[in-house]
Design a protein around this motif. Structure first.
Motif, short mmCIF file in Angstrom:
data_model
loop_
_atom_site.label_atom_id
_atom_site.label_comp_id
_atom_site.label_asym_id
_atom_site.label_seq_id
_atom_site.Cartn_x
_atom_site.Cartn_y
_atom_site.Cartn_z
N PRO A 10 42.41 36.04 33.44
CA PRO A 10 41.44 35.68 32.60
C PRO A 10 41.48 34.38 32.17
O PRO A 10 40.48 33.61 31.78
CB PRO A 10 41.23 36.72 31.78
N ALA A 11 42.58 33.97 32.05
CA ALA A 11 42.65 32.50 31.03
C ALA A 11 42.21 31.50 32.16
O ALA A 11 41.96 30.31 31.89
CB ALA A 11 44.16 32.15 30.77
N LEU A 12 42.40 31.79 33.30
CA LEU A 12 41.94 30.84 34.48
C LEU A 12 40.63 30.95 34.87
O LEU A 12 40.16 29.89 35.79
CB LEU A 12 42.78 31.15 36.09
N GLY A 13 39.76 31.68 34.18
CA GLY A 13 38.41 32.00 34.61
C GLY A 13 38.13 32.60 35.70
O GLY A 13 36.81 32.36 36.35
N LEU A 14 38.86 33.36 36.20
CA LEU A 14 38.48 34.24 37.31
C LEU A 14 38.04 35.90 36.90
O LEU A 14 37.96 36.60 37.72
CB LEU A 14 39.59 34.77 38.06
N SER A 16 37.30 38.75 33.38
CA SER A 16 37.80 39.52 32.48
C SER A 16 38.88 40.84 32.97
O SER A 16 38.81 41.05 34.28
CB SER A 16 36.81 40.49 31.69
N ALA A 17 39.75 41.04 32.01
CA ALA A 17 40.68 42.16 32.52
C ALA A 17 40.17 43.33 33.04
O ALA A 17 40.36 44.04 33.67
CB ALA A 17 41.79 42.33 31.58
N ALA A 18 38.99 43.78 31.97
CA ALA A 18 38.43 45.02 32.50
C ALA A 18 37.76 44.93 34.00
O ALA A 18 37.85 46.30 34.56
CB ALA A 18 37.19 45.17 31.59
N GLY A 19 37.19 43.86 34.38
CA GLY A 19 36.50 43.94 35.82
C GLY A 19 37.52 43.20 36.82
O GLY A 19 37.09 42.40 37.74
N ASP A 25 37.92 40.71 43.93
CA ASP A 25 37.49 40.80 45.35
C ASP A 25 36.48 39.74 45.67
O ASP A 25 36.39 39.10 46.70
CB ASP A 25 36.95 42.09 45.47
N VAL A 26 35.80 39.17 44.53
CA VAL A 26 34.66 38.25 44.61
C VAL A 26 35.39 36.87 45.01
O VAL A 26 35.00 36.23 46.04
CB VAL A 26 33.91 38.11 43.58
N ALA A 27 36.44 36.58 44.26
CA ALA A 27 37.40 35.49 44.47
C ALA A 27 38.05 35.49 45.83
O ALA A 27 38.06 34.44 46.54
CB ALA A 27 38.24 35.39 43.41
N GLU A 28 38.36 36.57 46.53
CA GLU A 28 38.91 36.68 47.83
C GLU A 28 38.10 36.44 48.67
O GLU A 28 38.09 35.62 49.65
CB GLU A 28 39.69 37.90 47.99
#
Length: 127
Positions: A10-14, A16-19, A25-28
């Motif tokens: 989350p700190a890297l902007g990828l 929230s921890a909940a999602g 998956d989206v980043a991958e």
């Protein structure tokens, strides 16, 4: 100190921890699309008279060749690069052998850096 390695995301902007699973998956998928695009560019530039880039493509994505998790589209571009590299290598070797064996008969002295002395070619004498 963070308890889990993925809690830094989350700190890297990828996301929230909940999602987290969805965001990963989206980043991958986004990274996979970028890899496919890069492999595709390597292939097409290799067609533009730079066939050594096919080997660079294979070397760069060598882990994807053996991985079952790799995108099928990425593997397709890598297979095309492998086929292109193999075909180019066969054609190049055939051309080198042809020039080396028949440079005198076809008058290709201009293709050679140095023309060997004809007396030094005793194994090619037909007399």
């Amino acid at each position: 100190r963070l308890p889990y390695p993925h809690s830094r995301l989350p700190a890297l902007g990828l996301g929230s921890a909940a999602g987290m699973p969805h965001d990963l998956d989206v980043a991958e998928r986004r990274m996979d699309r970028a890899n496919v695009k890069l492999a595709q560019r390597f292939f097409y530039v290799g067609l533009a008279c730079l066939p050594w880039l096919w080997l660079v493509n294979l070397f760069y994505f060598r882990s994807a060749l053996c991985s079952e998790r790799a995108s099928p589209e990425l593997r397709t571009w890598l297979k095309r690069s492998a086929i292109g590299a193999a075909v180019f290598t066969v054609i190049f070797i055939a051309w080198v052998v042809f020039i080396q064996l028949s440079w005198q008969a076809i008058g290709a002295q201009d293709l050679l850096v140095t023309t060997p002395d004809t007396g030094a070619l005793w194994w090619l004498d037909n007399s």
